[in-house]
Design a protein around this motif. Structure first.
Motif, PDB file in Angstrom:
ATOM      1  N   LYS A 164       5.732  -6.160  -1.088  1.00  0.00           N
ATOM      2  CA  LYS A 164       5.473  -5.267  -0.044  1.00  0.00           C
ATOM      3  C   LYS A 164       4.542  -5.632   0.768  1.00  0.00           C
ATOM      4  O   LYS A 164       3.598  -6.567   0.730  1.00  0.00           O
ATOM      5  CB  LYS A 164       5.291  -3.850  -0.585  1.00  0.00           C
ATOM      6  N   GLU A 165       4.553  -4.576   1.910  1.00  0.00           N
ATOM      7  CA  GLU A 165       3.595  -4.891   3.130  1.00  0.00           C
ATOM      8  C   GLU A 165       2.156  -4.842   2.853  1.00  0.00           C
ATOM      9  O   GLU A 165       1.195  -5.709   3.355  1.00  0.00           O
ATOM     10  CB  GLU A 165       3.546  -3.667   4.215  1.00  0.00           C
ATOM     11  N   THR A 166       1.685  -4.409   1.516  1.00  0.00           N
ATOM     12  CA  THR A 166       0.212  -4.382   1.352  1.00  0.00           C
ATOM     13  C   THR A 166      -0.188  -5.317   0.451  1.00  0.00           C
ATOM     14  O   THR A 166      -1.218  -5.600   0.160  1.00  0.00           O
ATOM     15  CB  THR A 166      -0.219  -2.852   0.638  1.00  0.00           C
ATOM     16  N   ASP A 167       0.885  -6.305  -0.138  1.00  0.00           N
ATOM     17  CA  ASP A 167       0.715  -7.174  -1.127  1.00  0.00           C
ATOM     18  C   ASP A 167       0.100  -8.270  -0.183  1.00  0.00           C
ATOM     19  O   ASP A 167       0.422  -9.124   0.867  1.00  0.00           O
ATOM     20  CB  ASP A 167       1.756  -7.669  -1.607  1.00  0.00           C
ATOM     21  N   ALA A 224       5.061  -9.663   2.976  1.00  0.00           N
ATOM     22  CA  ALA A 224       3.464  -9.647   2.538  1.00  0.00           C
ATOM     23  C   ALA A 224       2.694 -10.122   3.377  1.00  0.00           C
ATOM     24  O   ALA A 224       2.780 -10.546   4.716  1.00  0.00           O
ATOM     25  CB  ALA A 224       3.296 -10.533   1.061  1.00  0.00           C
ATOM     26  N   LYS A 225       1.469 -10.181   3.141  1.00  0.00           N
ATOM     27  CA  LYS A 225       0.132 -10.516   4.009  1.00  0.00           C
ATOM     28  C   LYS A 225      -0.560 -11.826   3.646  1.00  0.00           C
ATOM     29  O   LYS A 225      -1.117 -11.736   2.443  1.00  0.00           O
ATOM     30  CB  LYS A 225      -0.760  -9.492   4.050  1.00  0.00           C
ATOM     31  N   PRO A 226      -0.557 -12.801   4.327  1.00  0.00           N
ATOM     32  CA  PRO A 226      -1.312 -14.170   3.782  1.00  0.00           C
ATOM     33  C   PRO A 226      -2.769 -13.845   3.929  1.00  0.00           C
ATOM     34  O   PRO A 226      -3.166 -13.373   5.230  1.00  0.00           O
ATOM     35  CB  PRO A 226      -0.630 -15.251   4.859  1.00  0.00           C
ATOM     36  N   ILE A 263       5.300 -15.847   4.459  1.00  0.00           N
ATOM     37  CA  ILE A 263       4.843 -14.847   3.488  1.00  0.00           C
ATOM     38  C   ILE A 263       5.024 -13.506   4.397  1.00  0.00           C
ATOM     39  O   ILE A 263       5.357 -12.749   3.864  1.00  0.00           O
ATOM     40  CB  ILE A 263       3.358 -15.044   3.254  1.00  0.00           C
ATOM     41  N   LYS A 264       4.685 -13.892   5.677  1.00  0.00           N
ATOM     42  CA  LYS A 264       5.025 -12.432   6.455  1.00  0.00           C
ATOM     43  C   LYS A 264       6.382 -12.191   6.647  1.00  0.00           C
ATOM     44  O   LYS A 264       6.702 -11.006   6.576  1.00  0.00           O
ATOM     45  CB  LYS A 264       4.246 -12.730   7.724  1.00  0.00           C
ATOM     46  N   LEU A 265       7.117 -13.267   6.749  1.00  0.00           N
ATOM     47  CA  LEU A 265       8.799 -12.978   6.644  1.00  0.00           C
ATOM     48  C   LEU A 265       9.116 -12.445   5.666  1.00  0.00           C
ATOM     49  O   LEU A 265      10.409 -11.702   5.332  1.00  0.00           O
ATOM     50  CB  LEU A 265       9.235 -14.050   7.114  1.00  0.00           C
TER      51      LEU A 265
END
Length: 374
Positions: free
Chosen positions: A74-77, A98-100, A93-95
């Motif tokens: 999810k987006e905050t991961d 998630a957030k790298p 990772i973004k696609l």
């Protein structure tokens, strides 16, 4: 004499009759998508790596995206990666939603386990080390961090075919790993290709459907998926390359040893370690990447003598690429990464290099050492 950084034509010239026969065979059968050639290549690659499952997909980037989507983010991961990796690692990772977050590198240019600890937050869900240049990171330390913090371990092992750490093949340490068959890789196809490596049977079954529009063996859609299949013709070409892979590794290591013996005569170069399997660690030299003082002068000198070279990723770490500024952590300063990208450069490393070209390389490198070493 001219030595290109990479000789793409050599891939075809080296096995021209065999490649032509494969093309005629596959095309005469009309066997283009999900046929026995792909099945056989996946089996052979599984046997070579010792990893339980291998799944051919359309490229190394999508291998990461498919693998991550089968896990679910999810987006905050946050997913911790190395600042020294290709933009595809962070983009995948973004696609995948998630957030790298970048950690610094160690003295070998690999993801630093100590830096991973420094960038951990309450949102960290996974670590994705990059097995770079045909070498594995210090996976023992990274695995321990993942276990201590209940994190998912994934690998961008696109450049890791044949590389081992503690006798384990790159891509076999965590939930899944990936390979790239881009033409410049250790075994490259005639275009794009990739694979997912995993010991997790559940993830394998999910990824197998996901790569084919979510369809199961009977062709019935069981869920969300995409089109990420390794073309059958490319798989057949790659199977031939895999048969000769041990020969390729031996030659690459020979070239690396040759370079190191010359460059070790000067203290202006920082050279890659040649791991020979002792203690279970082995590198295959996807690239021969060094650090050199006054790097731009060295690169220009090589160019003036018709020798190709390359500064990896265009000379930019992930944290310096436009659109990826948010991958930087406020907890560290990236001292090692910043110094590395001021000095890194790669010398020619491919199967088209001849002994005559190596002799020329020795002459030019020795000339540089004599002229620019105090």
């Amino acid at each position: 004499m001219k030595i290109p950084f990479f000789d793409y034509q050599n891939i075809y010239k080296r096995f021209k009759p065999e490649f032509n026969a494969i093309f005629e065979d596959v095309c005469s059968r009309g066997a283009y998508i999900l046929q026995r050639d792909l099945d056989e290549f996946e089996i052979h690659l599984q046997e070579y790596t010792g990893i339980k499952h291998v799944l051919g997909v359309n490229d190394g980037t999508n291998a990461m995206i498919v693998g991550m989507n089968c896990i679910g983010f999810k987006e905050t991961d946050e997913v911790i990666i190395s600042a020294h990796t290709y933009v595809a690692t962070a983009a995948a990772i973004k696609l995948a939603g998630a957030k790298p977050i970048c950690a610094d590198i160690d003295d070998h240019g690999m993801l630093s386990a100590d830096s991973v600890k420094d960038v951990l937050t309450q949102n960290t869900k996974a670590i994705m080390p990059t097995q770079l240049n045909g070498r594995c990171c210090d996976m023992k330390k990274i695995i321990q961090i993942a276990e201590d913090n209940n994190l998912v371990l994934m690998e961008d092992s696109a450049q890791g075919l044949g590389a081992k750490h503690n006798e384990i093949h790159a891509g076999g340490f965590g939930k899944f790993g990936t390979l790239s068959f881009y033409p410049a890789k250790l075994i490259g196809c005639f275009g794009d290709g990739g694979a997912i490596l995993t010991n997790d049977s559940d993830l394998f079954e999910k990824a197998k459907m996901y790569r084919d529009h979510g369809r199961d063996e009977s062709g019935i859609v069981q869920g969300l998926g995409t089109n990420s299949r390794l073309d059958n013709l490319q798989a057949a070409f790659l199977a031939l390359r895999l048969k000769h892979f041990e020969e390729d590794i031996s030659r690459r290591r020979q070239i690396a040893q040759f370079y190191s013996e010359i460059l070790s005569k000067s203290n202006i170069f920082k050279l890659p370690e040649i791991q020979d399997g002792t203690n279970g660690n082995f590198n295959t030299f996807q690239n021969y990447e060094i650090e050199v003082k006054d790097r731009d002068n060295f690169k220009n000198f090589l160019s003036d003598h018709n020798i190709g070279s390359l500064i990896q990723w265009g000379g930019y770490s992930i944290i310096d690429i436009q659109g990826f500024e948010d991958t930087k952590s406020d907890n560290i300063h990236y001292d090692r990464t910043n110094k590395f990208f001021e000095e890194c450069i790669m010398l020619p490393m491919h199967m088209g290099i001849t002994d005559d070209q190596l002799n020329y390389m020795e002459k030019i490198l020795t000339k540089y050492i004599n002229e620019y070493t105090n």
